[in-house]
Motif scaffolding. Structure first.
Motif, mmCIF file in Angstrom:
data_model
loop_
_atom_site.group_PDB
_atom_site.id
_atom_site.type_symbol
_atom_site.label_atom_id
_atom_site.label_comp_id
_atom_site.label_asym_id
_atom_site.label_seq_id
_atom_site.Cartn_x
_atom_site.Cartn_y
_atom_site.Cartn_z
ATOM 1 N N ALA A 284 0.834 -1.215 0.000
ATOM 2 C CA ALA A 284 0.000 0.000 0.000
ATOM 3 C C ALA A 284 0.867 1.264 0.000
ATOM 4 N N ALA A 285 2.182 1.093 0.195
ATOM 5 C CA ALA A 285 3.096 2.246 0.095
ATOM 6 C C ALA A 285 3.344 2.597 -1.373
ATOM 7 N N ASN A 286 2.919 1.716 -2.282
ATOM 8 C CA ASN A 286 3.201 1.946 -3.705
ATOM 9 C C ASN A 286 2.447 3.168 -4.243
ATOM 10 N N HIS A 287 3.220 4.054 -4.831
ATOM 11 C CA HIS A 287 2.670 5.330 -5.273
ATOM 12 C C HIS A 287 1.591 5.156 -6.341
ATOM 13 N N GLU A 288 1.850 4.315 -7.339
ATOM 14 C CA GLU A 288 0.882 4.101 -8.422
ATOM 15 C C GLU A 288 -0.401 3.457 -7.897
ATOM 16 N N LEU A 289 -0.232 2.510 -6.969
ATOM 17 C CA LEU A 289 -1.405 1.845 -6.388
ATOM 18 C C LEU A 289 -2.260 2.870 -5.640
ATOM 19 N N ARG A 290 -1.622 3.736 -4.882
ATOM 20 C CA ARG A 290 -2.353 4.760 -4.123
ATOM 21 C C ARG A 290 -3.080 5.700 -5.080
ATOM 22 N N ARG A 291 -2.375 6.088 -6.156
ATOM 23 C CA ARG A 291 -2.965 7.038 -7.109
ATOM 24 C C ARG A 291 -4.143 6.417 -7.862
ATOM 25 N N ILE A 302 -16.536 5.951 -4.077
ATOM 26 C CA ILE A 302 -16.043 5.153 -2.944
ATOM 27 C C ILE A 302 -14.920 5.957 -2.282
ATOM 28 N N THR A 303 -15.064 6.210 -0.980
ATOM 29 C CA THR A 303 -14.030 6.961 -0.255
ATOM 30 C C THR A 303 -12.867 6.020 0.045
ATOM 31 N N THR A 304 -11.670 6.425 -0.330
ATOM 32 C CA THR A 304 -10.513 5.567 -0.047
ATOM 33 C C THR A 304 -9.721 6.114 1.141
ATOM 34 N N HIS A 305 -9.278 5.198 1.986
ATOM 35 C CA HIS A 305 -8.436 5.546 3.139
ATOM 36 C C HIS A 305 -7.171 4.705 3.018
ATOM 37 N N VAL A 306 -6.017 5.332 3.111
ATOM 38 C CA VAL A 306 -4.760 4.579 3.009
ATOM 39 C C VAL A 306 -3.938 4.828 4.262
ATOM 40 N N ALA A 307 -3.251 3.766 4.732
ATOM 41 C CA ALA A 307 -2.383 3.918 5.898
ATOM 42 C C ALA A 307 -1.299 4.942 5.574
ATOM 43 N N PRO A 308 -0.813 5.716 6.580
ATOM 44 C CA PRO A 308 0.287 6.656 6.321
ATOM 45 C C PRO A 308 1.484 5.887 5.755
ATOM 46 N N LEU A 309 2.209 6.531 4.839
ATOM 47 C CA LEU A 309 3.338 5.866 4.163
ATOM 48 C C LEU A 309 4.283 5.144 5.120
ATOM 49 N N ASN A 310 4.653 5.814 6.230
ATOM 50 C CA ASN A 310 5.639 5.213 7.138
ATOM 51 C C ASN A 310 5.072 4.092 8.002
ATOM 52 N N CYS A 312 2.929 1.690 6.527
ATOM 53 C CA CYS A 312 2.444 0.623 5.634
ATOM 54 C C CYS A 312 3.229 -0.656 5.873
ATOM 55 N N THR A 313 4.557 -0.563 5.845
ATOM 56 C CA THR A 313 5.387 -1.742 6.112
ATOM 57 C C THR A 313 5.376 -2.010 7.627
ATOM 58 N N ASP A 314 5.886 -3.190 8.004
ATOM 59 C CA ASP A 314 5.788 -3.619 9.405
ATOM 60 C C ASP A 314 6.321 -2.578 10.384
ATOM 61 N N ASN A 315 5.572 -2.360 11.451
ATOM 62 C CA ASN A 315 5.949 -1.374 12.476
ATOM 63 C C ASN A 315 5.204 -1.710 13.756
ATOM 64 N N ALA A 316 5.548 -1.067 14.851
ATOM 65 C CA ALA A 316 4.884 -1.391 16.116
ATOM 66 C C ALA A 316 3.710 -0.466 16.410
ATOM 67 N N ALA A 317 3.668 0.717 15.762
ATOM 68 C CA ALA A 317 2.560 1.640 16.027
ATOM 69 C C ALA A 317 1.227 1.007 15.626
ATOM 70 N N MET A 318 1.250 0.242 14.520
ATOM 71 C CA MET A 318 0.000 -0.406 14.064
ATOM 72 C C MET A 318 -0.452 -1.464 15.084
#
Ligand code: KG4
Ligand code: ZN
Length: 359
Positions: A284-291, A302-310, A312-318
């Protein structure tokens, strides 16, 4: 109950974060630290489980100390400890799980054992300044290990409506990048190469999954044929050209993946009368996919919601975000008996919060 220390060690990222819920319900990431092991695994061409576990053991204590220092919070201000307990590499999962449970017991805090995919789904709540998606909504979860279209209903219960029958989308990016001589992880490398490439130069297959009774599963994916097609194209080009048109190959490959992800998610949302679509996971960090997802979403209201770029990949905040949702409904896990598991269905995540845990 609104401040959580969260840990993540399910694969090759060690991470710790402190998150809290604000009065308006939004989530504030007070601190997040991450140490990627990519460099250590790169030379083996993939993640080596034993190496990953050992590195998590070395890295996690400093990350936890760093996150608590950044958040400037003493232990009494932490309400609960959370850690990913499934799915992932068993030895790797154990590091955050045992550390988290020990800290929770030592400081007398509740413990929450989080499902990694529920973590990814909850990463969308980390977006600042945008409205939260309202259940029921549709989520496209695209990572290195999973590609799923999920219906999220009231209370966070989930139903899988579509999935990949072979490679995950991120895995396809990683394999294609290797064939093109680009680095690991493949997603960012392909995205960078594709920027100056022509996405229409090569036509790669848009894989479908046949139904035994005829026709195709409308929301399922197959990416393994795509990888073979890239390999064949590269082999043919190597015979006739001196330099591989890596940019055009990358752009054409990226377009093939993005197109099926967007088309099937939007179709699924429309068929199920869902007007909100969430996109999470590393891809979901992919720019073309987001666009392209945002474009098609607008086209079909359809309203789209995307996780913040930082996040998207594995992290502990999620992981902390998922834990805050569970805490809000009064749930926590057993710090004494909950173990880890390499696999566990997302649909049965609530079992992780039962008195007698499933593993
Ligand atoms: O969510 P994640 O960090 O780990 C899993 O839970 O699997 O996802 C990692 C995957 C990798 O396959 C990586 O190549 C892909 O996400 N990825 C991307 C991009 N950034 C990361 N794929 C496409 N475009 C990107 N910009
Ligand atoms: Zn992940």
């Amino acid at each position: 109950m609104n401040t959580v220390l969260a840990l993540e060690t399910s694969c090759d990222e060690s991470a710790a974060a402190v998150v809290c819920r604000r009065k308006d319900g939004s989530i504030n990431v007070l601190a997040h630290r991450i140490a990627s092991q990519v460099k250590e695994h790169e030379r083996w061409g993939g993640v080596v489980p034993e190496v990953a576990s050992r590195l998590h053991v070395e890295l996690l204590p400093d990350l936890i100390a760093g996150a608590l220092k950044d958040a400037a919070l003493p232990w009494p201000a932490i309400d609960a400890v959370a850690a990913t307990v499934t799915p992932g590499l068993t030895g790797a999962l154990m590091v955050a799980s045992v550390t988290g449970r020990t800290l929770a017991m030592l400081h007398g805090k509740p413990f929450l054992g989080v499902h990694h995919l529920e973590g990814h789904l909850s990463s969308v709540y980390l977006a600042e300044g945008t409205a939260r998606p309202e259940t029921p909504y549709l989520a496209l979860l695209v990572s290195g290990g999973h590609t799923e279209i999920i219906r999220v209903s009231q209370g966070g219960s989930t139903t899988c409506l579509g999935k990949s029958h072979d490679d995950a989308a991120g895995e396809a990016f990683d394999k294609a990048a290797r064939l093109l001589g680009l680095g690991y992880p493949g997603g960012p490398a392909i995205q960078a190469a594709a920027r100056t490439g022509d996405p229409s130069r090569f036509h790669f297959p848009r894989g479908r999954v046949s139904r035994p009774s005829g026709g195709f599963y409308p929301y399922d994916f197959s990416f393994s044929g795509l990888k073979t097609a890239v390999l064949r194209q590269v082999q043919n080009l190597q015979i006739s050209t001196e330099r591989l048109p890596v940019e055009d190959l990358a752009a054409s490959f990226e377009q093939a993946v993005v197109e099926v992800l967007v088309e099937r998610s939007i179709k699924c949302a429309r068929d199920n009368q869902l007007d909100e679509l969430v996109m999470v996971g590393g891809v979901a960090a992919n720019h073309e996919l987001r666009r392209q997802m945002a474009d098609q979403g607008r086209r079909f209201f359809i309203t789209t919601h995307v996780a913040p770029l930082n996040f998207c990949t594995d992290n502990a905040a999620m992981v902390g975000s998922a834990a805050l949702e569970r805490l809000a409904s009064g749930q926590c896990s057993s710090s004494w008996t909950l173990g880890v598991s390499a696999r566990w269905p997302l649909e049965r995540t609530s079992a992780l919060y039962e008195m007698t845990p499933p593993f």
